[in-house]
Design a protein around this motif. Structure first.
Motif, mmCIF file in Angstrom:
data_model
loop_
_atom_site.group_PDB
_atom_site.id
_atom_site.type_symbol
_atom_site.label_atom_id
_atom_site.label_comp_id
_atom_site.label_asym_id
_atom_site.label_seq_id
_atom_site.Cartn_x
_atom_site.Cartn_y
_atom_site.Cartn_z
ATOM 1 N N THR A 224 -9.219 5.335 1.831
ATOM 2 C CA THR A 224 -8.453 4.691 0.750
ATOM 3 C C THR A 224 -7.843 3.393 1.261
ATOM 4 O OG1 THR A 224 -7.932 6.854 -0.155
ATOM 5 C CG2 THR A 224 -6.547 5.028 -0.891
ATOM 6 N N GLU B 211 -8.630 -7.322 -4.587
ATOM 7 C CA GLU B 211 -7.169 -7.364 -4.725
ATOM 8 C C GLU B 211 -6.498 -7.408 -3.345
ATOM 9 O OE1 GLU B 211 -9.158 -5.233 -6.372
ATOM 10 O OE2 GLU B 211 -9.018 -6.275 -8.297
ATOM 11 N N GLY B 212 -7.054 -6.612 -2.447
ATOM 12 C CA GLY B 212 -6.495 -6.572 -1.100
ATOM 13 C C GLY B 212 -6.608 -7.920 -0.412
ATOM 14 N N SER C 234 -10.902 -4.836 -0.493
ATOM 15 C CA SER C 234 -11.203 -5.103 -1.907
ATOM 16 C C SER C 234 -10.740 -6.504 -2.305
ATOM 17 C CB SER C 234 -10.483 -4.074 -2.786
ATOM 18 O OG SER C 234 -9.091 -4.324 -2.745
ATOM 19 N N THR D 25 -10.788 0.773 1.900
ATOM 20 C CA THR D 25 -11.399 0.164 0.714
ATOM 21 C C THR D 25 -10.423 -0.759 -0.014
ATOM 22 O OG1 THR D 25 -12.766 0.586 -1.230
ATOM 23 C CG2 THR D 25 -10.935 2.102 -0.882
ATOM 24 N N GLU D 26 -9.145 -0.400 0.002
ATOM 25 C CA GLU D 26 -8.167 -1.289 -0.637
ATOM 26 C C GLU D 26 -7.963 -2.558 0.181
ATOM 27 O OE1 GLU D 26 -4.625 0.337 -2.212
ATOM 28 O OE2 GLU D 26 -5.638 2.043 -3.154
ATOM 29 N N LYS E 170 -13.130 0.768 -3.912
ATOM 30 C CA LYS E 170 -12.645 -0.376 -4.696
ATOM 31 C C LYS E 170 -13.604 -1.560 -4.614
ATOM 32 C CE LYS E 170 -8.635 1.615 -5.527
ATOM 33 N NZ LYS E 170 -8.392 2.204 -6.847
ATOM 34 N N PHE F 98 0.834 -1.204 0.000
ATOM 35 C CA PHE F 98 0.000 0.000 0.000
ATOM 36 C C PHE F 98 0.870 1.257 0.000
ATOM 37 C CE2 PHE F 98 -2.379 3.416 1.987
ATOM 38 C CZ PHE F 98 -3.636 3.308 1.421
#
Lengths: 312, 435
Positions: B338, B347-348, B345, B341-342, B132, B66
């Protein structure tokens, strides 16, 4: 009274005012020097104590609105079986740790008082006191764990084929195990205090007793014990209060949440406040503990008049 | 006697000491109340979680990634090893306004933080262009107490659906020839069949099932009897006939050792040991159990099945969930969101759950569960996640209620309180708490 104060000469007034100014200035300096202690006392003792007293009469979950509860929290605690269990366990712990711990410490101090190299032994006995209570609890957990996990049980079983109890989980043994750990970790402090007390006894007094034909037991009973009785009293008061406040080692050593045998009053306070979020109830339990401690200490102070000798 | 140091210097030192002590005792600082831009224009975001060393290592990987993608943000992770120690600390931080910008909240605690108004509402932010993941990327049931009146206050980080793990050899040794997962696929996995298997295991000198004493197991059994726990805002587990039957069955099972409570087993012969030794047939748990059965070295011996139902048809199962919430008082809400949400998500979750024991909460990251083809019916975990439920909002909205229910039920399971008395007291406890 008819006494007329003579008028002061004008020249003398200036030094008097100057002295007052100095006194005022010294007062400010004194306040400045005292500030750290006073601020600390207010911030960490007076305010939390006052807040706890107020909270004991409120219902509060730590975040929402507080509401007035009157004596409900006290009534709920006094009728709660968990609180009763906690009080009983705490009393048992005190009865196990205080007499045994102090007697053992006194014996060791008496022995150390006779040997050379006291400083070395003092350091050795004091080491557990300066060791983190969490580290002490983890170490004893490894020793006392059940079955194959515990050093003690495994060793005894391997060498003698004897299966020892489950020290930390059996409700009948857990408080004994806690007492052993508590005595071990506080022994050094009491040894050092007793040793200091023993060293204040004038050698001439002991010698006089021996010349009068007193044996070692008589010397201990009639000279040593009376002379160190203020030290014994001090250690007893501190030990009782400490046993009433036992928490950290118990929290790490066992899980009182699943073992009622280890639930002490301070764990009950923690459980109510920080696990159940009942801060009013928790404060009420804390105040009950405070009153209990005060009562026991008052009794100790009452009894000490008959046993403690303050004259040298 | 004179001192070489002047009174002024001493007083200054005393004041400095006071200031230092006061500052030291005022909390870790930063973040919420003072975590603005530091020198160089960087923003520090504090976030907190519980977790083992392995969990923390996975989170560190996410943090590093991140910070590479957001060079203006410095993440400061604050961890507490034990789950039961985490929420008391968070509560203290929230009360003293020193809580992190973003923090984990457990499913049994989120309700009270929502009710207290300390979490930032997230609907608008989640619907915005910076998000996201959308609210609908997560199953409705797993929001639990993190959603109130349609407003989301916490996004599920990841989940752990409660299923029944079983040892095939242990079942076979007890004379059980049917495979629970196959029965489930055929729509024949009923509570009656499950209890019959438990009785056979008991008759063979084994324990039927091992349960941790938490709502996931207890409420799943109640569901399996067709009972309800909460209905119309009222706790009905002790009054609903089917629920009461379920609780009575559990109490009787604990009394005659058909069921064992993992919480009170000795460390030397704990639940994991008993399951791996085959002295218990079933063990209720989540995907984290993979690490447990790996220690047994006989992976093909174990499989999973959902909790049985009254009819054999699938029912919603309990899902352990944790949420990532945004502190309402965060001074860096944009950067904090930010991060949030990442983190949640797809991808996270793919990044931080790889190699772990959790099930992704977000749709689209299913490969985490399926790619190892283990256990054989791994899809069950996803099915339970998609149809299951996190702890009831009515229950988690009351501070400490879940714990009090669990504590009291444990007294019933261990025989310290008789069943009828236990049910009366349990109802009184819940009624007293919800007011």
């Amino acid at each position: 009274m008819g006494v007329v104060t003579p008028a002061r000469p004008a020249a003398k007034a200036r030094p008097a005012r100057a002295a007052t100014r100095v006194r005022h200035r010294d007062g400010w300096w004194a306040a400045l020097f005292l500030a750290p202690q006073v601020i600390g006392l207010l911030a960490f003792l007076v305010f939390p104590l006052g807040f706890a007293v107020v909270l004991a009469f409120m219902k509060w979950d730590g975040l929402g609105e507080k509401s007035w509860a009157g004596f409900d929290n006290f009534a709920a605690q006094l009728s709660d079986p968990d609180f009763g269990t906690a009080v009983w366990n705490t009393v048992k712990l005190a009865f196990l740790t205080v007499p045994v711990g102090l007697a053992l410490a006194l014996l060791i101090a008496l022995a150390l008082n006779q040997v050379k190299g006291k400083t070395f032994y003092r350091v050795v006995y004091f080491l557990p006191v300066v060791t983190s209570s969490v580290a002490v609890a983890v170490m004893w957990q490894i020793i006392l764990a059940s079955g194959d996990y515990g050093v003690l049980n495994r060793t005894v079983y391997d060498w003698f084929g004897i299966a020892l109890p489950n020290w930390l989980e059996d409700p009948g043994w857990v408080i004994v195990s806690i007492a052993v750990v508590t005595i071990w970790s506080s022994l050094g402090l009491n040894v050092v205090i007793f040793l200091a007390g023993l060293q204040t006894i004038p050698p001439a007094l002991m010698e006089a007793a021996r010349i009068d034909g007193a044996g070692p037991i008589r010397v201990f009973r009639s000279v040593t014990l009376p002379m160190i009785s203020p030290t014994v009293f001090f250690s007893t008061v501190v030990a009782v209060i400490s046993s009433f406040q036992a928490f950290d080692q118990i929290y790490v050593l066992v899980n009182p949440d699943h073992n009622d045998g280890a639930r002490t009053i301070v764990y009950q306070i923690y459980d109510l406040g920080f696990q159940n979020f009942e801060f009013g109830m928790s404060s009420a339990a804390a105040l009950i503990l405070l009153v209990l401690t005060l009562l026991v200490t008052l009794v100790q102070f009452g009894v000490q008049k008959r046993f403690v000798h303050y004259d040298s | 006697m004179s001192f070489p140091i002047s009174k002024k210097a001493l007083a200054a030192a005393a004041l400095a000491l006071t200031a230092t002590v006061t500052a030291a005792c005022s909390g870790s600082g930063g973040g919420t109340t003072g975590g603005g831009a530091s020198a160089g224009g960087k923003v520090t975001i504090r976030w907190s979680t519980w977790g083992s060393a392995e969990d923390v290592a996975l989170y560190k990987g996410f943090n590093d990634d991140f910070m590479k993608r957001h060079p203006n943000v410095v993440l400061k992770m604050e961890t507490v090893p034990k789950y039961e120690d985490y929420h008391p600390k968070l509560l203290t931080q929230l009360t003293s306004k020193t809580a992190p910008d973003v923090f984990f909240v457990g499913d049994d605690n989120v309700g009270k933080f929502v009710a207290a108004g300390v979490l930032s509402p997230l609907n608008d932010k989640l619907a915005g262009p910076d998000s996201k993941s959308k609210p609908e990327d997560f199953s409705e049931g797993i929001y639990g107490g993190a959603k109130k009146d349609g407003q989301i206050y916490g996004v599920p980080n990841d989940t752990n659906p409660e299923v029944l793990w079983y040892g095939k050899k242990a079942l076979k040794e007890a004379g059980i020839t049917e495979d629970p997962a196959e029965l489930n696929a055929a729509g024949k996995w009923t509570m009656a069949k499950y209890l019959e298997m438990n009785a056979k295991l008991k008759a063979a000198g084994k324990a039927g099932s091992l349960f941790w004493n938490w709502y996931g197991s207890t409420y799943s059994v109640i569901g399996g009897f067709g009972g309800k726990v909460w209905d119309g805002g009222r706790f009905v587990a002790t009054t609903d006939p089917k629920s009461r039957k379920a609780l009575e069955t559990l109490a009787k099972g604990y009394a005659d050792k058909t069921f064992l409570s993992a919480d009170v087993l000795p460390a030397s012969n704990g639940a994991n040991t008993q399951f791996l030794k085959g002295t218990a047939g079933f063990f209720a748990g989540g995907r984290w159990m993979i690490d447990v059965v790996k220690k047994g070295g006989d992976l093909p011996n174990y499989d999973i099945v959902p909790f049985p139902s009254e009819t054999g048809q699938p029912i919603p199962g309990a899902v352990a969930a944790s949420y990532l919430a945004l502190n309402k008082d965060s001074k860096n809400a944009k950067e904090a969101f930010t991060f949030l949400t990442e983190f949640v998500s797809k991808e996270g979750q793919l990044l931080r759950l790889k190699g772990g024991g959790a099930v992704p909460s977000v749709k689209g990251a299913e490969q985490i569960v399926l790619e190892g083809n283990y256990p054989a019916h791994a899809q069950t975990l996803l099915d339970v996640r998609d149809t299951g439920f996190a702890n009831y909002p009515e229950e988690v909205a009351v501070p400490g209620l879940t714990k009090e229910i669990n504590d009291h039920l444990l007294k019933v399971w261990t025989g310290k309180v008789a069943f009828e008395q236990g049910m009366t007291e349990l109802q009184a406890i819940v009624d007293g708490k919800i007011g």
